[in-house]
Design an enzyme around this catalytic site. Structure first.
Site, PDB file in Angstrom:
ATOM      1  N   GLY A 100       0.801  -1.221   0.000  1.00  0.00           N
ATOM      2  CA  GLY A 100       0.000   0.000   0.000  1.00  0.00           C
ATOM      3  C   GLY A 100       0.831   1.268   0.000  1.00  0.00           C
ATOM      4  O   GLY A 100       2.030   1.236  -0.265  1.00  0.00           O
ATOM      5  N   TYR A 101       0.149   2.381   0.303  1.00  0.00           N
ATOM      6  CA  TYR A 101       0.724   3.727   0.185  1.00  0.00           C
ATOM      7  C   TYR A 101       1.323   3.856  -1.218  1.00  0.00           C
ATOM      8  O   TYR A 101       2.496   4.139  -1.407  1.00  0.00           O
ATOM      9  CB  TYR A 101       1.778   3.986   1.268  1.00  0.00           C
ATOM     10  CG  TYR A 101       1.821   5.458   1.649  1.00  0.00           C
ATOM     11  CD1 TYR A 101       0.806   6.017   2.423  1.00  0.00           C
ATOM     12  CD2 TYR A 101       2.849   6.288   1.208  1.00  0.00           C
ATOM     13  CE1 TYR A 101       0.825   7.369   2.755  1.00  0.00           C
ATOM     14  CE2 TYR A 101       2.868   7.631   1.537  1.00  0.00           C
ATOM     15  CZ  TYR A 101       1.854   8.159   2.312  1.00  0.00           C
ATOM     16  OH  TYR A 101       1.872   9.493   2.636  1.00  0.00           O
ATOM     17  N   HIS A 147       2.384   4.458  -5.060  1.00  0.00           N
ATOM     18  CA  HIS A 147       2.948   5.570  -5.826  1.00  0.00           C
ATOM     19  C   HIS A 147       3.028   5.155  -7.293  1.00  0.00           C
ATOM     20  O   HIS A 147       2.548   4.078  -7.684  1.00  0.00           O
ATOM     21  CB  HIS A 147       4.307   5.969  -5.256  1.00  0.00           C
ATOM     22  CG  HIS A 147       5.254   4.820  -5.070  1.00  0.00           C
ATOM     23  ND1 HIS A 147       5.689   4.029  -6.118  1.00  0.00           N
ATOM     24  CD2 HIS A 147       5.830   4.306  -3.939  1.00  0.00           C
ATOM     25  CE1 HIS A 147       6.514   3.106  -5.650  1.00  0.00           C
ATOM     26  NE2 HIS A 147       6.604   3.228  -4.330  1.00  0.00           N
ATOM     27  N   HIS A 155       4.087   1.611  -8.184  1.00  0.00           N
ATOM     28  CA  HIS A 155       3.008   0.611  -8.122  1.00  0.00           C
ATOM     29  C   HIS A 155       2.062   0.764  -9.315  1.00  0.00           C
ATOM     30  O   HIS A 155       1.589  -0.229  -9.882  1.00  0.00           O
ATOM     31  CB  HIS A 155       2.197   0.774  -6.833  1.00  0.00           C
ATOM     32  CG  HIS A 155       2.995   0.616  -5.569  1.00  0.00           C
ATOM     33  ND1 HIS A 155       3.298   1.672  -4.745  1.00  0.00           N
ATOM     34  CD2 HIS A 155       3.556  -0.480  -4.996  1.00  0.00           C
ATOM     35  CE1 HIS A 155       4.000   1.231  -3.707  1.00  0.00           C
ATOM     36  NE2 HIS A 155       4.175  -0.075  -3.837  1.00  0.00           N
ATOM     37  N   GLY A 177       8.396  -4.740  -8.674  1.00  0.00           N
ATOM     38  CA  GLY A 177       9.305  -3.672  -9.074  1.00  0.00           C
ATOM     39  C   GLY A 177      10.752  -4.077  -8.835  1.00  0.00           C
ATOM     40  O   GLY A 177      11.078  -4.720  -7.827  1.00  0.00           O
ATOM     41  N   ASP A 234      13.219  -3.523  -5.553  1.00  0.00           N
ATOM     42  CA  ASP A 234      13.538  -4.610  -4.628  1.00  0.00           C
ATOM     43  C   ASP A 234      14.111  -5.772  -5.430  1.00  0.00           C
ATOM     44  O   ASP A 234      13.491  -6.837  -5.543  1.00  0.00           O
ATOM     45  CB  ASP A 234      12.283  -5.017  -3.861  1.00  0.00           C
ATOM     46  CG  ASP A 234      11.714  -3.867  -3.060  1.00  0.00           C
ATOM     47  OD1 ASP A 234      12.367  -3.440  -2.097  1.00  0.00           O
ATOM     48  OD2 ASP A 234      10.631  -3.376  -3.411  1.00  0.00           O
ATOM     49  N   GLN A 239      14.450  -9.055  -3.697  1.00  0.00           N
ATOM     50  CA  GLN A 239      13.137  -9.672  -3.526  1.00  0.00           C
ATOM     51  C   GLN A 239      12.713 -10.387  -4.806  1.00  0.00           C
ATOM     52  O   GLN A 239      12.181 -11.505  -4.761  1.00  0.00           O
ATOM     53  CB  GLN A 239      12.118  -8.593  -3.154  1.00  0.00           C
ATOM     54  CG  GLN A 239      10.687  -9.086  -3.083  1.00  0.00           C
ATOM     55  CD  GLN A 239       9.756  -8.025  -2.531  1.00  0.00           C
ATOM     56  OE1 GLN A 239       9.637  -7.851  -1.335  1.00  0.00           O
ATOM     57  NE2 GLN A 239       9.090  -7.304  -3.409  1.00  0.00           N
ATOM     58  N   VAL A 289      10.745   3.099 -11.136  1.00  0.00           N
ATOM     59  CA  VAL A 289      10.206   4.405 -11.530  1.00  0.00           C
ATOM     60  C   VAL A 289      10.848   5.465 -10.625  1.00  0.00           C
ATOM     61  O   VAL A 289      10.966   5.255  -9.408  1.00  0.00           O
ATOM     62  CB  VAL A 289       8.669   4.429 -11.405  1.00  0.00           C
ATOM     63  CG1 VAL A 289       8.115   5.807 -11.762  1.00  0.00           C
ATOM     64  CG2 VAL A 289       8.055   3.357 -12.296  1.00  0.00           C
TER      65      VAL A 289
END
Lengths: 292, 292
Positions: B32-33, B35, B38, B148, B151, B154, B177
């Site tokens: 979440g949060y 940008h 995302h 993305g 990470d 990840q 981005v």
């Protein structure tokens, strides 16, 4: 019956047979050398699903370095015949390379449930089970998967993985199938000498006896385990690996002093016993409130 | 756009929307949060799949005891607006209790890839990522999942899990981005003071500079890392957690003496730098043979 040896074949056939996931899949994962216990799982899978799948894979990652991977019995021809008789639609028979093209860097590990019983005697065993079951479930995508209660700890571990990781598969535990004299069916029974085969009946006999003992007013968990051990050791060649009474499915041990007739939740009496080089396991689940 | 807060709702809607699995699902798991980073993932998912799913879940198991779980920024209303603008069909917003009704006894652990970079700085972080991604993949059953490259470790870890466990999901890594001045977008950027925000541009600047240095005839892996560290430390408040040059996706370190212009496989220059209490990460992937 379709026999697949590669993942690509398996996926193609399953996609077609399940009509893109619309028809239910029942799955029986095995290590082969099938017996009537496996047949009972296959019949359950056949009866309750649109498509039934058997896999035969002697998974190296669940064997320890000094265990019987190399001598694990195999008979593909007989296995395929039995699978066909049980009405399997697909049999998946991958090579080790197909399942592990590179050594897995990923582990699926269950804490708590795996530090006792076979988890203690066979370090890493359930890590291998968790890994291969995760892989196979991703390949087969079963609606229901069938496991024999002879490996009760395995059932508890797999149910925990399914719960914790939100696998979309129902685990169906199935009753132990026994020889007429009580010996639980196992692919490893073939290794028993005639003399050891005769003695091995002591496992199921001690479980039956425990059903009576467990209801005695003064029976404690500790005493029950001693009595069962004594009973098993009446067989001259029996070497006990473990005999344990645990809550099921949490596999938490009972207090030595706990009175067994007062138990308010299911308990598992589980044992592993060696005859010569052959290690046998057996168990029984006792339900409280007269359901023992 | 359908907003689901429970697993039962999610499954029902996904089953209907995907027509029982016949239509492809593109999935963007987030904390979440949201940008623009995302948003770029959501647009990819939307463009290449029949059904697109976003999840928002600040996963506690990937935060260490002294990390910023409690202050991780949240803005559900704005997130839902952006998800809607990006054309998401389903947003899954579970509670912690919905995802972890009981503490997980099962771990999904990746060896080798997780002992460096953020795995070293944040012990247990990738175990939490492996666990929650396994759970979410079982719930959403995506054909493609979008992550993305900010990470990068990840992405490498998740690709390893998918490979090792035979998940039937394609991982699609998407470009970082950046703000106009080069700062990689991050939900944590909101915590930077104006002064630190100005200084933080040093991360992307050092990565751009490294693109030039890496082609120098005498540049070694060791020297490159020193030069980049020096460059970052030219920002007065920058505190380096790590700056590392590694092969990608294996994340094996290079020899100090290795000449960078001779590299024959992709390498990742990855960094984590603190400004005050805010830890930022950034990286760049350099391809050999002129493709840097």
């Amino acid at each position: 019956m379709i026999v697949c040896r590669t993942i690509v074949e398996l996926k193609e056939h399953l996609y077609a047979l399940s009509e893109g996931g619309k028809r239910s899949i029942g799955y029986v994962p095995t290590m082969g050398y099938l017996h009537e216990g496996h047949a009972s799982l296959m019949r359950e899978a056949k009866a309750h699903n649109d498509v039934s799948v058997l896999s035969i894979f002697v998974n190296p990652t669940q064997f320890g370095p000094n265990e019987d991977l190399d001598r694990y019995p195999r008979d593909e021809e007989r296995d395929l015949k039995l699978a066909d008789e049980c009405g399997m639609d697909v049999v998946f028979l991958p090579t080790v390379h197909e399942m592990y093209p590179t050594p897995s860097k990923t582990s699926v590990i269950v804490g708590g449930l795996t530090d006792r019983l076979c988890g203690a005697s066979r370090p890493g065993h359930f890590d291998g089970v968790g890994l291969v079951v995760s892989k196979l479930f991703h390949l087969v995508k079963p609606d229901r998967a069938y496991f024999g209660m002879k490996d009760a700890q395995q059932v508890a571990v797999i149910e925990q993985i399914v719960h914790d990781l939100n696998f979309d598969t129902i685990i169906v535990p199935c009753a132990i199938v026994r020889e007429p004299d009580g010996l639980a069916l196992s692919s490893r029974n073939v290794f028993l000498s005639a003399e050891h085969r005769a003695q091995a009946v002591v496992l199921s006999q001690s479980l039956d006896q425990a059903r009576i003992w467990i209801q005695e007013d003064t029976m404690t968990a500790g005493l029950l385990q001693s009595r069962v051990k004594e009973r098993i050791e009446s067989a001259p060649d029996a070497i006990i690996d473990y005999v344990e009474l645990l809550r099921y499915p949490s596999l938490e041990p009972l207090e030595e002093e706990e009175l067994t007739y007062k138990l308010d939740a299911p308990v598992l009496l589980a044992m592993a016993v060696k005859f010569g080089t052959t290690r046998l396991i057996d168990n029984s689940l006792y339900h409280p409130s007269g359901g023992v």
